[in-house]
Design a protein around this motif. Structure first.
Motif, PDB file in Angstrom:
ATOM      1  N   ARG A 126      -6.010   9.882   2.377  1.00 22.71           N
ATOM      2  CA  ARG A 126      -6.219   8.546   2.962  1.00 22.71           C
ATOM      3  C   ARG A 126      -7.623   8.050   2.624  1.00 22.71           C
ATOM      4  O   ARG A 126      -7.812   6.879   2.295  1.00 22.71           O
ATOM      5  CB  ARG A 126      -5.989   8.567   4.473  1.00 22.71           C
ATOM      6  CG  ARG A 126      -4.636   9.135   4.882  1.00 22.71           C
ATOM      7  CD  ARG A 126      -4.238   8.692   6.271  1.00 22.71           C
ATOM      8  NE  ARG A 126      -3.882   7.289   6.293  1.00 22.71           N
ATOM      9  CZ  ARG A 126      -2.678   6.812   5.992  1.00 22.71           C
ATOM     10  NH1 ARG A 126      -1.691   7.616   5.682  1.00 22.71           N
ATOM     11  NH2 ARG A 126      -2.451   5.515   6.009  1.00 22.71           N
TER      12      ARG A 126
ATOM     13  N   SER B  51       5.169  10.334   2.399  1.00 29.19           N
ATOM     14  CA  SER B  51       4.930  10.560   3.813  1.00 29.19           C
ATOM     15  C   SER B  51       4.157  11.870   4.029  1.00 29.19           C
ATOM     16  O   SER B  51       3.350  11.978   4.958  1.00 29.19           O
ATOM     17  CB  SER B  51       6.289  10.551   4.518  1.00 29.19           C
ATOM     18  OG  SER B  51       6.176  10.931   5.834  1.00 29.19           O
TER      19      SER B  51
ATOM     20  N   THR C 133       0.824  -1.219   0.000  1.00 25.06           N
ATOM     21  CA  THR C 133       0.000   0.000   0.000  1.00 25.06           C
ATOM     22  C   THR C 133       0.855   1.265   0.000  1.00 25.06           C
ATOM     23  O   THR C 133       0.377   2.335  -0.368  1.00 25.06           O
ATOM     24  CB  THR C 133      -0.980   0.041   1.192  1.00 25.06           C
ATOM     25  OG1 THR C 133      -0.237   0.131   2.409  1.00 25.06           O
ATOM     26  CG2 THR C 133      -1.878  -1.173   1.210  1.00 25.06           C
TER      27      THR C 133
ATOM     28  N   ARG D 153       0.991   0.983   6.896  1.00 28.11           N
ATOM     29  CA  ARG D 153       1.152   1.575   8.227  1.00 28.11           C
ATOM     30  C   ARG D 153      -0.118   1.424   9.062  1.00 28.11           C
ATOM     31  O   ARG D 153      -0.071   1.423  10.279  1.00 28.11           O
ATOM     32  CB  ARG D 153       1.456   3.079   8.116  1.00 28.11           C
ATOM     33  CG  ARG D 153       2.707   3.441   7.321  1.00 28.11           C
ATOM     34  CD  ARG D 153       3.951   3.028   8.082  1.00 28.11           C
ATOM     35  NE  ARG D 153       5.184   3.509   7.439  1.00 28.11           N
ATOM     36  CZ  ARG D 153       5.668   3.044   6.289  1.00 28.11           C
ATOM     37  NH1 ARG D 153       5.032   2.092   5.646  1.00 28.11           N
ATOM     38  NH2 ARG D 153       6.797   3.526   5.802  1.00 28.11           N
ATOM     39  N   ASP D 154      -1.270   1.347   8.382  1.00 28.98           N
ATOM     40  CA  ASP D 154      -2.565   1.394   9.084  1.00 28.98           C
ATOM     41  C   ASP D 154      -3.502   0.278   8.631  1.00 28.98           C
ATOM     42  O   ASP D 154      -4.710   0.412   8.725  1.00 28.98           O
ATOM     43  CB  ASP D 154      -3.235   2.747   8.807  1.00 28.98           C
ATOM     44  CG  ASP D 154      -3.569   2.918   7.320  1.00 28.98           C
ATOM     45  OD1 ASP D 154      -2.933   2.262   6.485  1.00 28.98           O
ATOM     46  OD2 ASP D 154      -4.487   3.705   7.010  1.00 28.98           O
TER      47      ASP D 154
ATOM     48  N   ARG E  60      10.865  10.802   8.524  1.00 29.36           N
ATOM     49  CA  ARG E  60       9.672  10.158   7.980  1.00 29.36           C
ATOM     50  C   ARG E  60       8.924   9.401   9.100  1.00 29.36           C
ATOM     51  O   ARG E  60       7.701   9.472   9.200  1.00 29.36           O
ATOM     52  CB  ARG E  60      10.096   9.185   6.868  1.00 29.36           C
ATOM     53  CG  ARG E  60       9.004   8.775   5.957  1.00 29.36           C
ATOM     54  CD  ARG E  60       9.506   8.633   4.546  1.00 29.36           C
ATOM     55  NE  ARG E  60      10.375   7.496   4.335  1.00 29.36           N
ATOM     56  CZ  ARG E  60       9.945   6.279   3.987  1.00 29.36           C
ATOM     57  NH1 ARG E  60       8.659   6.050   3.863  1.00 29.36           N
ATOM     58  NH2 ARG E  60      10.784   5.314   3.750  1.00 29.36           N
TER      59      ARG E  60
ATOM     60  N   ARG F 207       1.154  12.024  12.868  1.00 23.73           N
ATOM     61  CA  ARG F 207       0.014  12.598  12.146  1.00 23.73           C
ATOM     62  C   ARG F 207      -1.293  12.268  12.870  1.00 23.73           C
ATOM     63  O   ARG F 207      -1.419  11.242  13.553  1.00 23.73           O
ATOM     64  CB  ARG F 207      -0.007  12.100  10.701  1.00 23.73           C
ATOM     65  CG  ARG F 207      -0.281  10.631  10.578  1.00 23.73           C
ATOM     66  CD  ARG F 207      -0.212  10.180   9.114  1.00 23.73           C
ATOM     67  NE  ARG F 207      -0.419   8.748   9.048  1.00 23.73           N
ATOM     68  CZ  ARG F 207       0.228   7.923   8.241  1.00 23.73           C
ATOM     69  NH1 ARG F 207       1.145   8.368   7.417  1.00 23.73           N
ATOM     70  NH2 ARG F 207      -0.039   6.640   8.246  1.00 23.73           N
TER      71      ARG F 207
ATOM     72  N   ARG G 254       3.208   6.600  -2.500  1.00 24.72           N
ATOM     73  CA  ARG G 254       4.369   7.030  -3.285  1.00 24.72           C
ATOM     74  C   ARG G 254       3.925   7.553  -4.655  1.00 24.72           C
ATOM     75  O   ARG G 254       4.391   8.594  -5.127  1.00 24.72           O
ATOM     76  CB  ARG G 254       5.352   5.858  -3.467  1.00 24.72           C
ATOM     77  CG  ARG G 254       6.119   5.537  -2.194  1.00 24.72           C
ATOM     78  CD  ARG G 254       6.905   4.240  -2.326  1.00 24.72           C
ATOM     79  NE  ARG G 254       7.592   3.926  -1.091  1.00 24.72           N
ATOM     80  CZ  ARG G 254       8.883   4.185  -0.845  1.00 24.72           C
ATOM     81  NH1 ARG G 254       9.635   4.722  -1.768  1.00 24.72           N
ATOM     82  NH2 ARG G 254       9.425   3.886   0.322  1.00 24.72           N
TER      83      ARG G 254
ATOM     84  N   ALA H 102       0.526  11.356   2.793  1.00 25.41           N
ATOM     85  CA  ALA H 102      -0.131  10.374   3.663  1.00 25.41           C
ATOM     86  C   ALA H 102      -0.690  11.000   4.942  1.00 25.41           C
ATOM     87  O   ALA H 102      -1.507  10.404   5.629  1.00 25.41           O
ATOM     88  CB  ALA H 102       0.851   9.256   4.017  1.00 25.41           C
TER      89      ALA H 102
ATOM     90  N   ASP I 126       5.109  10.051  10.160  1.00 29.67           N
ATOM     91  CA  ASP I 126       4.137   8.961  10.056  1.00 29.67           C
ATOM     92  C   ASP I 126       3.500   8.639  11.419  1.00 29.67           C
ATOM     93  O   ASP I 126       2.350   8.217  11.498  1.00 29.67           O
ATOM     94  CB  ASP I 126       4.794   7.685   9.496  1.00 29.67           C
ATOM     95  CG  ASP I 126       5.246   7.851   8.045  1.00 29.67           C
ATOM     96  OD1 ASP I 126       4.823   8.827   7.392  1.00 29.67           O
ATOM     97  OD2 ASP I 126       6.024   7.002   7.562  1.00 29.67           O
TER      98      ASP I 126
HETATM   99  O1   DC Z   1       5.994   1.577   3.076  1.00 27.86           O
HETATM  100  P1   DC Z   1       6.581   2.746   2.274  1.00 27.86           P
HETATM  101  O2   DC Z   1       7.948   3.163   2.743  1.00 27.86           O
HETATM  102  O3   DC Z   1       6.548   2.478   0.819  1.00 27.86           O
HETATM  103  O4   DC Z   1       5.580   3.971   2.553  1.00 27.86           O
HETATM  104  C1   DC Z   1       5.814   5.269   2.039  1.00 27.86           C
HETATM  105  C2   DC Z   1       5.062   6.291   2.882  1.00 27.86           C
HETATM  106  O5   DC Z   1       3.659   6.140   2.691  1.00 27.86           O
HETATM  107  C3   DC Z   1       5.299   6.180   4.385  1.00 27.86           C
HETATM  108  O6   DC Z   1       6.257   7.102   4.844  1.00 27.86           O
HETATM  109  C4   DC Z   1       3.960   6.443   5.006  1.00 27.86           C
HETATM  110  C5   DC Z   1       2.961   6.262   3.915  1.00 27.86           C
HETATM  111  N1   DC Z   1       2.070   5.099   4.094  1.00 27.86           N
HETATM  112  C6   DC Z   1       0.963   5.273   4.895  1.00 27.86           C
HETATM  113  O7   DC Z   1       0.801   6.326   5.489  1.00 27.86           O
HETATM  114  N2   DC Z   1       0.051   4.260   5.028  1.00 27.86           N
HETATM  115  C7   DC Z   1       0.232   3.088   4.417  1.00 27.86           C
HETATM  116  N3   DC Z   1      -0.683   2.117   4.558  1.00 27.86           N
HETATM  117  C8   DC Z   1       1.384   2.886   3.608  1.00 27.86           C
HETATM  118  C9   DC Z   1       2.298   3.912   3.475  1.00 27.86           C
END
Ligand code: DC
Length: 217
Positions: free
Chosen positions: A95, A86, A35, A116-117, A166, A173, A40, A89, A170
């Motif tokens: 979102r 980031s 995700t 992340r979530d 980052r 927020r 990105r 996001a 993350d």
């Molecule tokens: O997993 P990644 O490094 O490819 O994620 C890039 C950015 O996207 C990360 O800094 C936070 C955001 N992200 C998010 O907020 N929620 C997710 N489910 C996946 C990534």
């Protein structure tokens, strides 16, 4: 027939969640979604248009305009895309715009999703939740080695500083911050190799299956 199995794999950057999630998906014959690529690609679209990834209107428009080919771009792994990701996001409307796609992806045939979530917001009822983490030093060293292996020149101090920035954004927020779901199994891969992490994850999947509970949404 039970509901399709959804496995949520969350955690900070370079903790090993992508490797684990991909391997679980291949082993279990489930579709896999990274995700982070959605965020990105959204950030990349804003940068390409000359916009600021922290601008809510520009970022939401980019998220709503995402097309499948955006996710196949070769430049999404670069640090520039990561920093922009980031930033976009942290915007609630971004979102929200990406939520439906993730839910539909998982609900169709089950899936392993990493992000992340996933366990806290996207699939709060996923029967299998993993939170993959590692110390900041180990994660920075891994990302640094990864960049050098790809021929991207980088200094360890810079990688560590960008990662810390980052992580802070993350985690701080207001919407869907990076944190483990209460019912997630925490896997600290600083002390665990990829094999041991996979074995622990698989054991959790098996125990959920043994309970006959694979509700996926
Ligand atoms: O997993 P990644 O490094 O490819 O994620 C890039 C950015 O996207 C990360 O800094 C936070 C955001 N992200 C998010 O907020 N929620 C997710 N489910 C996946 C990534």
């Amino acid at each position: 027939m039970s509901a399709p199995l959804v496995i949520a794999v969350d955690g900070p950057a370079a903790a090993g969640k992508g490797t684990l999630a991909r391997r679980l998906a291949a082993h279990l014959g489930l579709p896999y979604l990274d995700t982070g690529l959605l965020y990105r690609a959204t950030g990349r679209r804003v940068l390409d248009a000359g916009g600021d990834p922290a601008d809510p209107a520009a970022a939401e428009a980019a998220a709503r305009a995402l097309a499948p080919e955006d996710l196949a771009r070769p430049d999404l792994r670069a640090e520039e895309a990561a920093a922009a990701a980031s930033k976009v996001a942290a915007i609630p409307a971004v979102r929200a715009a990406l939520l439906d796609f993730q839910r539909r992806f998982g609900a169709a045939r089950g899936a392993v999703l990493d992000g992340r979530d996933i366990g806290t917001v996207v699939f709060p009822d996923a029967p299998v939740k993993l939170f993959v983490t590692a110390s900041p030093e180990v994660r920075a060293a891994r990302r640094h080695a990864e960049l050098l292996a790809r021929g991207v020149p980088a200094r360890l101090e810079d990688v560590a500083a960008e990662m810390a920035e980052r992580d802070a954004r993350d985690s701080a927020r207001g919407v869907a911050p990076l944190r483990p779901a209460e019912d997630a199994l925490i896997l600290d891969t600083s002390a665990l190799d990829a094999e041991a992490a996979f074995a622990a994850a698989l054991a959790l999947v098996e125990s959920v299956r043994a309970r006959g509970d694979s509700t996926g949404s």
